[in-house]
Design a protein around this motif. Structure first.
Motif, PDB file in Angstrom:
ATOM      1  N   LYS A 121      29.266  20.252  17.492  1.00  0.00           N
ATOM      2  CA  LYS A 121      29.028  18.848  16.098  1.00  0.00           C
ATOM      3  C   LYS A 121      28.887  19.751  14.877  1.00  0.00           C
ATOM      4  CE  LYS A 121      25.280  16.038  15.472  1.00  0.00           C
ATOM      5  NZ  LYS A 121      25.752  14.644  15.410  1.00  0.00           N
ATOM      6  N   TYR A 122      29.484  19.008  14.139  1.00  0.00           N
ATOM      7  CA  TYR A 122      29.220  19.311  13.146  1.00  0.00           C
ATOM      8  C   TYR A 122      28.789  18.551  11.576  1.00  0.00           C
ATOM      9  CZ  TYR A 122      33.429  21.904  14.636  1.00  0.00           C
ATOM     10  OH  TYR A 122      34.133  22.621  15.690  1.00  0.00           O
ATOM     11  N   GLY A 123      28.578  19.004  10.988  1.00  0.00           N
ATOM     12  CA  GLY A 123      28.226  17.988   9.772  1.00  0.00           C
ATOM     13  C   GLY A 123      29.330  17.388   8.777  1.00  0.00           C
ATOM     14  N   ASP A 124      28.334  15.752   8.760  1.00  0.00           N
ATOM     15  CA  ASP A 124      29.672  14.305   8.383  1.00  0.00           C
ATOM     16  C   ASP A 124      30.571  14.897   7.366  1.00  0.00           C
ATOM     17  OD1 ASP A 124      26.997  11.647   8.735  1.00  0.00           O
ATOM     18  OD2 ASP A 124      27.737  12.836  10.118  1.00  0.00           O
ATOM     19  N   SER A 125      30.079  15.965   6.127  1.00  0.00           N
ATOM     20  CA  SER A 125      31.009  16.373   5.080  1.00  0.00           C
ATOM     21  C   SER A 125      32.141  17.195   5.257  1.00  0.00           C
ATOM     22  CB  SER A 125      29.931  17.430   4.238  1.00  0.00           C
ATOM     23  OG  SER A 125      29.610  18.304   4.401  1.00  0.00           O
ATOM     24  N   VAL A 126      32.018  18.145   6.661  1.00  0.00           N
ATOM     25  CA  VAL A 126      33.127  19.123   7.221  1.00  0.00           C
ATOM     26  C   VAL A 126      33.271  18.473   7.782  1.00  0.00           C
ATOM     27  CG1 VAL A 126      30.990  21.162   6.042  1.00  0.00           C
ATOM     28  CG2 VAL A 126      31.378  20.373   8.642  1.00  0.00           C
ATOM     29  N   GLU A 127      33.320  16.953   8.983  1.00  0.00           N
ATOM     30  CA  GLU A 127      33.628  17.015   9.896  1.00  0.00           C
ATOM     31  C   GLU A 127      35.520  16.297   9.982  1.00  0.00           C
ATOM     32  OE1 GLU A 127      32.209  15.114  13.720  1.00  0.00           O
ATOM     33  OE2 GLU A 127      34.321  15.957  14.229  1.00  0.00           O
ATOM     34  N   GLY A 128      36.769  17.210  10.351  1.00  0.00           N
ATOM     35  CA  GLY A 128      37.417  17.053  10.605  1.00  0.00           C
ATOM     36  C   GLY A 128      38.516  18.020   9.755  1.00  0.00           C
ATOM     37  N   ARG A 129      37.495  19.082   9.204  1.00  0.00           N
ATOM     38  CA  ARG A 129      38.071  20.018   8.354  1.00  0.00           C
ATOM     39  C   ARG A 129      37.745  21.074   8.829  1.00  0.00           C
ATOM     40  NH1 ARG A 129      36.676  20.436   2.679  1.00  0.00           N
ATOM     41  NH2 ARG A 129      34.442  19.381   3.256  1.00  0.00           N
ATOM     42  N   PHE A 130      36.960  21.461   9.224  1.00  0.00           N
ATOM     43  CA  PHE A 130      36.370  22.698   9.595  1.00  0.00           C
ATOM     44  C   PHE A 130      35.934  22.744  10.857  1.00  0.00           C
ATOM     45  CE2 PHE A 130      33.301  23.355   5.952  1.00  0.00           C
ATOM     46  CZ  PHE A 130      33.986  23.732   4.886  1.00  0.00           C
ATOM     47  N   THR A 131      36.258  23.994  11.850  1.00  0.00           N
ATOM     48  CA  THR A 131      36.245  24.340  12.960  1.00  0.00           C
ATOM     49  C   THR A 131      35.549  25.202  13.334  1.00  0.00           C
ATOM     50  OG1 THR A 131      38.054  22.845  13.278  1.00  0.00           O
ATOM     51  CG2 THR A 131      37.459  24.234  15.167  1.00  0.00           C
ATOM     52  N   ILE A 132      34.343  25.071  14.566  1.00  0.00           N
ATOM     53  CA  ILE A 132      33.287  26.375  14.822  1.00  0.00           C
ATOM     54  C   ILE A 132      33.811  26.520  16.370  1.00  0.00           C
ATOM     55  CG2 ILE A 132      31.828  25.036  15.693  1.00  0.00           C
ATOM     56  CD1 ILE A 132      29.383  26.791  14.884  1.00  0.00           C
ATOM     57  N   SER A 133      34.259  28.092  16.103  1.00  0.00           N
ATOM     58  CA  SER A 133      34.160  28.659  17.899  1.00  0.00           C
ATOM     59  C   SER A 133      33.694  29.743  18.202  1.00  0.00           C
ATOM     60  CB  SER A 133      35.595  28.887  17.930  1.00  0.00           C
ATOM     61  OG  SER A 133      36.379  29.714  16.604  1.00  0.00           O
ATOM     62  N   ARG A 134      33.963  30.610  19.212  1.00  0.00           N
ATOM     63  CA  ARG A 134      32.799  31.438  19.572  1.00  0.00           C
ATOM     64  C   ARG A 134      33.616  32.145  20.375  1.00  0.00           C
ATOM     65  NH1 ARG A 134      26.754  30.444  21.382  1.00  0.00           N
ATOM     66  NH2 ARG A 134      26.575  32.500  21.711  1.00  0.00           N
ATOM     67  N   ASP A 135      33.199  34.129  19.912  1.00  0.00           N
ATOM     68  CA  ASP A 135      33.901  35.227  21.456  1.00  0.00           C
ATOM     69  C   ASP A 135      33.118  35.337  22.009  1.00  0.00           C
ATOM     70  OD1 ASP A 135      35.068  36.248  23.234  1.00  0.00           O
ATOM     71  OD2 ASP A 135      36.789  37.067  21.580  1.00  0.00           O
ATOM     72  N   ASN A 136      32.218  35.098  23.095  1.00  0.00           N
ATOM     73  CA  ASN A 136      31.210  35.932  23.842  1.00  0.00           C
ATOM     74  C   ASN A 136      30.780  37.456  23.677  1.00  0.00           C
ATOM     75  OD1 ASN A 136      29.417  33.672  23.514  1.00  0.00           O
ATOM     76  ND2 ASN A 136      29.745  32.711  24.848  1.00  0.00           N
ATOM     77  N   ALA A 137      32.754  37.031  24.028  1.00  0.00           N
ATOM     78  CA  ALA A 137      32.864  39.117  24.563  1.00  0.00           C
ATOM     79  C   ALA A 137      33.213  40.225  23.567  1.00  0.00           C
ATOM     80  CB  ALA A 137      34.881  39.040  24.906  1.00  0.00           C
ATOM     81  N   LYS A 138      32.765  39.234  22.088  1.00  0.00           N
ATOM     82  CA  LYS A 138      33.056  39.703  20.582  1.00  0.00           C
ATOM     83  C   LYS A 138      31.650  39.527  19.860  1.00  0.00           C
ATOM     84  CE  LYS A 138      37.427  40.213  20.039  1.00  0.00           C
ATOM     85  NZ  LYS A 138      38.987  39.914  19.603  1.00  0.00           N
ATOM     86  N   ASN A 139      31.092  39.102  21.160  1.00  0.00           N
ATOM     87  CA  ASN A 139      29.508  38.682  20.208  1.00  0.00           C
ATOM     88  C   ASN A 139      29.726  37.887  18.369  1.00  0.00           C
ATOM     89  OD1 ASN A 139      28.488  39.424  22.090  1.00  0.00           O
ATOM     90  ND2 ASN A 139      26.924  41.387  21.016  1.00  0.00           N
ATOM     91  N   THR A 140      30.921  37.353  18.635  1.00  0.00           N
ATOM     92  CA  THR A 140      31.318  36.946  17.610  1.00  0.00           C
ATOM     93  C   THR A 140      31.145  34.946  16.729  1.00  0.00           C
ATOM     94  OG1 THR A 140      32.289  38.866  17.037  1.00  0.00           O
ATOM     95  CG2 THR A 140      32.659  36.903  15.548  1.00  0.00           C
ATOM     96  N   VAL A 141      30.918  34.739  15.987  1.00  0.00           N
ATOM     97  CA  VAL A 141      31.496  32.928  16.075  1.00  0.00           C
ATOM     98  C   VAL A 141      31.702  33.186  15.028  1.00  0.00           C
ATOM     99  CG1 VAL A 141      28.454  32.933  14.865  1.00  0.00           C
ATOM    100  CG2 VAL A 141      29.984  30.791  16.524  1.00  0.00           C
ATOM    101  N   TYR A 142      32.938  31.571  14.762  1.00  0.00           N
ATOM    102  CA  TYR A 142      33.677  31.930  13.667  1.00  0.00           C
ATOM    103  C   TYR A 142      32.911  30.266  12.635  1.00  0.00           C
ATOM    104  CZ  TYR A 142      35.968  35.526  16.053  1.00  0.00           C
ATOM    105  OH  TYR A 142      36.289  36.803  16.711  1.00  0.00           O
ATOM    106  N   LEU A 143      34.063  30.397  11.712  1.00  0.00           N
ATOM    107  CA  LEU A 143      33.907  28.957  10.740  1.00  0.00           C
ATOM    108  C   LEU A 143      35.515  28.827  10.061  1.00  0.00           C
ATOM    109  CD1 LEU A 143      32.381  26.567  10.397  1.00  0.00           C
ATOM    110  CD2 LEU A 143      32.084  27.195   8.344  1.00  0.00           C
ATOM    111  N   GLN A 144      36.486  28.027  11.200  1.00  0.00           N
ATOM    112  CA  GLN A 144      37.811  27.894  10.162  1.00  0.00           C
ATOM    113  C   GLN A 144      37.226  26.894   9.573  1.00  0.00           C
ATOM    114  OE1 GLN A 144      40.336  29.737  10.400  1.00  0.00           O
ATOM    115  NE2 GLN A 144      41.053  27.926   8.988  1.00  0.00           N
ATOM    116  N   MET A 145      38.092  27.171   8.182  1.00  0.00           N
ATOM    117  CA  MET A 145      37.543  25.799   7.012  1.00  0.00           C
ATOM    118  C   MET A 145      38.770  26.009   5.850  1.00  0.00           C
ATOM    119  SD  MET A 145      33.892  26.957   5.356  1.00  0.00           S
ATOM    120  CE  MET A 145      34.698  28.539   4.397  1.00  0.00           C
TER     121      MET A 145
END
Length: 123
Positions: free
Chosen positions: A59-83
């Protein structure tokens, strides 16, 4: 206890892109709902995006919807935010957070926070 460390912030021109990373210390990282928030000077902390443990719900905030993407890699214990398509109004300190509750969209629902990373978008 979960330690979160953000990286990837910096200065970018409007229209550009950045990818933020958040590395977590917990062996149980995959059980947490993860979120990104941001806070600009003089403004309240704002929900940017959240992702469930499996990545199946985002889920995204309204101001970033369509521009930002959140993802995660549980094997690496890492979450990302592509802006992408960054705007000057995206300038803020960006925080990574972990929650035992799923989903979690409000800052008071989160149990652990990183120190934050500065993102500055120039016009």
């Amino acid at each position: 206890q979960v330690q979160l460390v953000e990286s990837g912030g910096g200065l970018v021109q409007a229209g550009g892109s950045l990818r933020l990373s958040c590395a977590a210390s917990a062996r149980t990282f995959s059980t947490y709902f993860m979120g990104w928030f941001r806070q600009a000077p003089g403004k309240e902390r704002e929900f940017v995006g959240g992702i469930s443990w499996s990545g199946g719900m985002r889920k995204y905030g309204d101001s970033v919807e369509g521009r930002f993407t959140i993802s995660r890699d549980n094997a690496k214990n890492t979450v990302y935010l592509q802006m992408n398509s960054l705007k000057p109004e995206d300038t803020a300190v960006y925080y990574c957070a972990a929650s035992h509750r799923s989903p979690s969209y409000f800052y008071w629902e989160y149990d652990y926070w990183g120190q934050g990373t500065q993102v500055t978008v120039s016009s």
